[in-house]
Write a protein that holds these residues in place. Structure first.
Motif, PDB file in Angstrom:
ATOM      1  N   LEU A   1      20.826  28.431  -0.038  1.00 22.73           N
ATOM      2  CA  LEU A   1      20.193  28.542  -1.346  1.00 22.73           C
ATOM      3  C   LEU A   1      18.986  27.620  -1.386  1.00 22.73           C
ATOM      4  O   LEU A   1      18.671  26.952  -0.411  1.00 22.73           O
ATOM      5  N   ARG A   2      18.291  27.616  -2.496  1.00 19.93           N
ATOM      6  CA  ARG A   2      17.128  26.745  -2.613  1.00 19.93           C
ATOM      7  C   ARG A   2      17.102  26.112  -3.999  1.00 19.93           C
ATOM      8  O   ARG A   2      17.857  26.501  -4.899  1.00 19.93           O
ATOM      9  N   THR A   3      16.238  25.115  -4.133  1.00 18.45           N
ATOM     10  CA  THR A   3      16.028  24.488  -5.433  1.00 18.45           C
ATOM     11  C   THR A   3      14.582  24.723  -5.868  1.00 18.45           C
ATOM     12  O   THR A   3      13.684  24.930  -5.050  1.00 18.45           O
ATOM     13  N   TYR A   4      14.395  24.714  -7.169  1.00 22.32           N
ATOM     14  CA  TYR A   4      13.069  24.686  -7.780  1.00 22.32           C
ATOM     15  C   TYR A   4      13.020  23.456  -8.673  1.00 22.32           C
ATOM     16  O   TYR A   4      13.874  23.303  -9.559  1.00 22.32           O
ATOM     17  N   ASN A   5      12.074  22.588  -8.418  1.00 23.39           N
ATOM     18  CA  ASN A   5      11.964  21.365  -9.217  1.00 23.39           C
ATOM     19  C   ASN A   5      13.305  20.638  -9.300  1.00 23.39           C
ATOM     20  O   ASN A   5      13.732  20.209 -10.368  1.00 23.39           O
ATOM     21  N   ARG A   6      13.993  20.567  -8.141  1.00 26.85           N
ATOM     22  CA  ARG A   6      15.246  19.833  -7.966  1.00 26.85           C
ATOM     23  C   ARG A   6      16.440  20.500  -8.655  1.00 26.85           C
ATOM     24  O   ARG A   6      17.508  19.900  -8.771  1.00 26.85           O
ATOM     25  N   ARG A   7      16.270  21.724  -9.068  1.00 24.59           N
ATOM     26  CA  ARG A   7      17.360  22.460  -9.711  1.00 24.59           C
ATOM     27  C   ARG A   7      17.799  23.614  -8.820  1.00 24.59           C
ATOM     28  O   ARG A   7      16.973  24.423  -8.403  1.00 24.59           O
ATOM     29  N   PRO A   8      19.102  23.709  -8.479  1.00 27.30           N
ATOM     30  CA  PRO A   8      19.562  24.777  -7.589  1.00 27.30           C
ATOM     31  C   PRO A   8      19.466  26.153  -8.256  1.00 27.30           C
ATOM     32  O   PRO A   8      19.764  26.303  -9.436  1.00 27.30           O
ATOM     33  N   PHE A   9      19.035  27.119  -7.475  1.00 23.94           N
ATOM     34  CA  PHE A   9      18.852  28.491  -7.955  1.00 23.94           C
ATOM     35  C   PHE A   9      20.181  29.240  -7.870  1.00 23.94           C
ATOM     36  O   PHE A   9      20.689  29.507  -6.792  1.00 23.94           O
ATOM     37  N   HIS A  10      20.756  29.542  -9.032  1.00 21.70           N
ATOM     38  CA  HIS A  10      22.010  30.312  -9.138  1.00 21.70           C
ATOM     39  C   HIS A  10      23.098  29.757  -8.222  1.00 21.70           C
ATOM     40  O   HIS A  10      23.696  30.488  -7.416  1.00 21.70           O
ATOM     41  N   LEU A  11      23.374  28.471  -8.363  1.00 21.17           N
ATOM     42  CA  LEU A  11      24.361  27.819  -7.505  1.00 21.17           C
ATOM     43  C   LEU A  11      25.725  28.500  -7.594  1.00 21.17           C
ATOM     44  O   LEU A  11      26.389  28.731  -6.576  1.00 21.17           O
ATOM     45  N   ASP A  12      26.159  28.829  -8.800  1.00 22.07           N
ATOM     46  CA  ASP A  12      27.498  29.407  -8.964  1.00 22.07           C
ATOM     47  C   ASP A  12      27.633  30.729  -8.213  1.00 22.07           C
ATOM     48  O   ASP A  12      28.660  30.999  -7.580  1.00 22.07           O
ATOM     49  N   LYS A  13      26.590  31.546  -8.236  1.00 22.68           N
ATOM     50  CA  LYS A  13      26.635  32.831  -7.530  1.00 22.68           C
ATOM     51  C   LYS A  13      26.666  32.619  -6.022  1.00 22.68           C
ATOM     52  O   LYS A  13      27.330  33.366  -5.294  1.00 22.68           O
ATOM     53  N   HIS A  14      25.951  31.623  -5.551  1.00 22.75           N
ATOM     54  CA  HIS A  14      25.987  31.326  -4.117  1.00 22.75           C
ATOM     55  C   HIS A  14      27.371  30.844  -3.700  1.00 22.75           C
ATOM     56  O   HIS A  14      27.861  31.208  -2.616  1.00 22.75           O
ATOM     57  N   LEU A  15      28.018  30.048  -4.529  1.00 20.96           N
ATOM     58  CA  LEU A  15      29.366  29.590  -4.197  1.00 20.96           C
ATOM     59  C   LEU A  15      30.355  30.752  -4.193  1.00 20.96           C
ATOM     60  O   LEU A  15      31.240  30.819  -3.336  1.00 20.96           O
ATOM     61  N   THR A  16      30.192  31.670  -5.135  1.00 13.57           N
ATOM     62  CA  THR A  16      31.041  32.857  -5.152  1.00 13.57           C
ATOM     63  C   THR A  16      30.914  33.624  -3.847  1.00 13.57           C
ATOM     64  O   THR A  16      31.907  34.063  -3.257  1.00 13.57           O
ATOM     65  N   ARG A  17      29.687  33.758  -3.362  1.00 13.96           N
ATOM     66  CA  ARG A  17      29.486  34.496  -2.114  1.00 13.96           C
ATOM     67  C   ARG A  17      30.031  33.729  -0.917  1.00 13.96           C
ATOM     68  O   ARG A  17      30.562  34.325   0.026  1.00 13.96           O
ATOM     69  N   LEU A  18      29.935  32.393  -0.935  1.00 12.65           N
ATOM     70  CA  LEU A  18      30.508  31.598   0.151  1.00 12.65           C
ATOM     71  C   LEU A  18      32.011  31.827   0.258  1.00 12.65           C
ATOM     72  O   LEU A  18      32.545  32.064   1.350  1.00 12.65           O
ATOM     73  N   TYR A  19      32.707  31.752  -0.873  1.00 10.62           N
ATOM     74  CA  TYR A  19      34.153  31.966  -0.855  1.00 10.62           C
ATOM     75  C   TYR A  19      34.494  33.395  -0.439  1.00 10.62           C
ATOM     76  O   TYR A  19      35.490  33.634   0.257  1.00 10.62           O
ATOM     77  N   ARG A  20      33.670  34.347  -0.842  1.00  6.55           N
ATOM     78  CA  ARG A  20      33.902  35.740  -0.458  1.00  6.55           C
ATOM     79  C   ARG A  20      33.721  35.915   1.043  1.00  6.55           C
ATOM     80  O   ARG A  20      34.526  36.587   1.708  1.00  6.55           O
ATOM     81  N   SER A  21      32.679  35.320   1.614  1.00  7.28           N
ATOM     82  CA  SER A  21      32.460  35.397   3.057  1.00  7.28           C
ATOM     83  C   SER A  21      33.645  34.810   3.814  1.00  7.28           C
ATOM     84  O   SER A  21      34.126  35.387   4.798  1.00  7.28           O
ATOM     85  N   ALA A  22      34.109  33.647   3.362  1.00  9.36           N
ATOM     86  CA  ALA A  22      35.250  33.003   4.018  1.00  9.36           C
ATOM     87  C   ALA A  22      36.497  33.881   3.934  1.00  9.36           C
ATOM     88  O   ALA A  22      37.251  34.013   4.905  1.00  9.36           O
ATOM     89  N   GLU A  23      36.704  34.508   2.782  1.00 14.42           N
ATOM     90  CA  GLU A  23      37.858  35.391   2.615  1.00 14.42           C
ATOM     91  C   GLU A  23      37.792  36.570   3.587  1.00 14.42           C
ATOM     92  O   GLU A  23      38.804  36.958   4.180  1.00 14.42           O
TER      93      GLU A  23
END
Length: 280
Positions: free
Chosen positions: A38-60
């Motif tokens: 993922l990336r940040t804009y002005n030190r703020r993560p872009f859609h962090l929650d959605k990226h975490l959802t996809r991480l857990y899905r990939s692991a599953e």
């Protein structure tokens, strides 16, 4: 790479040249691990929650247990951002398979690594040039899972480099154009925006772009035939780091007029406006 960056690796805060993962980890021995970018804009993560959802899905999907809660992972990621000074940054989250006693099946807890690198400002000159892509018939396994098994992607990218192209598009056995090695693929036919809806890793930026386009263009999520590329008026790819990047040539075929199109430019402007307003 900034050697003064602070990364989180195996519960420790380390500089890049101090980062260590066991040689007996199946992530190293067998390429068995899940990751997210993922990336940040002005030190703020872009859609962090959605990226975490996809991480857990990939692991599953690859049967890899992630022993950290979403809350703890989010807290570590935010601390990585705080401990570094980058205005814009790329963040990679890696969950390894864990160490193995027989070099094949993991027997110990996975290692968590959160890496950060600086990103520059948006490159509109590169946008104006657009990308040249090639097509490849190399096939992946588990395209829905984001893993570190990049054997096919690296081979495809090497071939793209040999042909002076920026990336490669996967084409399956049915002649369907799927996605690039690290980004999703779109075409415009007239005002209709078309992108594959199956056999691809659905990117977070992809989904954001579809939301932005919904207010303005008809959308079709369906297979794109290889022969259909000649009928495309515009094409582009999307990813966290590239945002929206026009595609002006695929193999020897020029897309449209061989220049970034006005519809792609309109979507880029909508994306920039969303970022500037902090609407993410």
């Amino acid at each position: 790479m900034d050697k003064q960056a602070l990364w989180y690796v195996g519960g420790q805060w380390v500089h890049p040249d101090e980062a260590v993962i066991s040689i007996n980890d199946v992530a190293v021995l067998r390429g068995y691990s899940a990751f997210e970018a993922l990336r940040t804009y002005n030190r703020r993560p872009f859609h962090l929650d959605k990226h975490l959802t996809r991480l857990y899905r990939s692991a599953e999907l690859i049967e890899l247990e992630v022993p950290w809660s979403r809350e703890s992972l989010a807290a570590i990621i935010r601390e990585v951002i705080e401990r570094n000074t980058y205005k814009h940054a790329a963040i990679r989250i890696l969950v390894t398979g864990g160490e193995s006693e027989d070099s094949i099946l993991p027997t110990r807890k996975p290692t968590l690594a959160v890496l950060i690198t600086a990103l520059g400002e948006r490159d509109m000159e590169r946008f104006a040039q657009g990308y040249k892509l090639i097509t490849t018939r190399l096939q992946r396994t588990e395209p829905d899972a984001k893993t570190t098994n990049y054997l096919v992607a690296i081979r495809a990218l090497k071939e793209a480099a040999r042909r002076n192209a920026s990336d490669a598009l996967y084409v399956d056995e049915q002649g369907h154009v799927l996605e690039a090695t690290r980004s999703n693929f779109f075409i415009f036919r007239g005002d209709t925006l078309i992108t594959p809806g199956a056999g691809v890793l659905k990117g977070i930026t992809r989904n954001v772009v579809l939301d932005l386009a919904m207010e303005r263009f008809p959308i079709e999520e369906r297979p794109i035939l290889l022969d259909e590329l000649a009928l495309a008026d515009e094409a582009f790819i999307t990813s966290s780091s590239k945002e929206i990047m026009p595609v002006v040539q695929i193999d020897e075929l020029k897309i449209g007029k061989g220049l970034p199109g006005r519809r792609t430019y309109e979507l880029e402007q909508r994306f920039i406006e969303m970022i500037e307003q902090g609407d993410f």
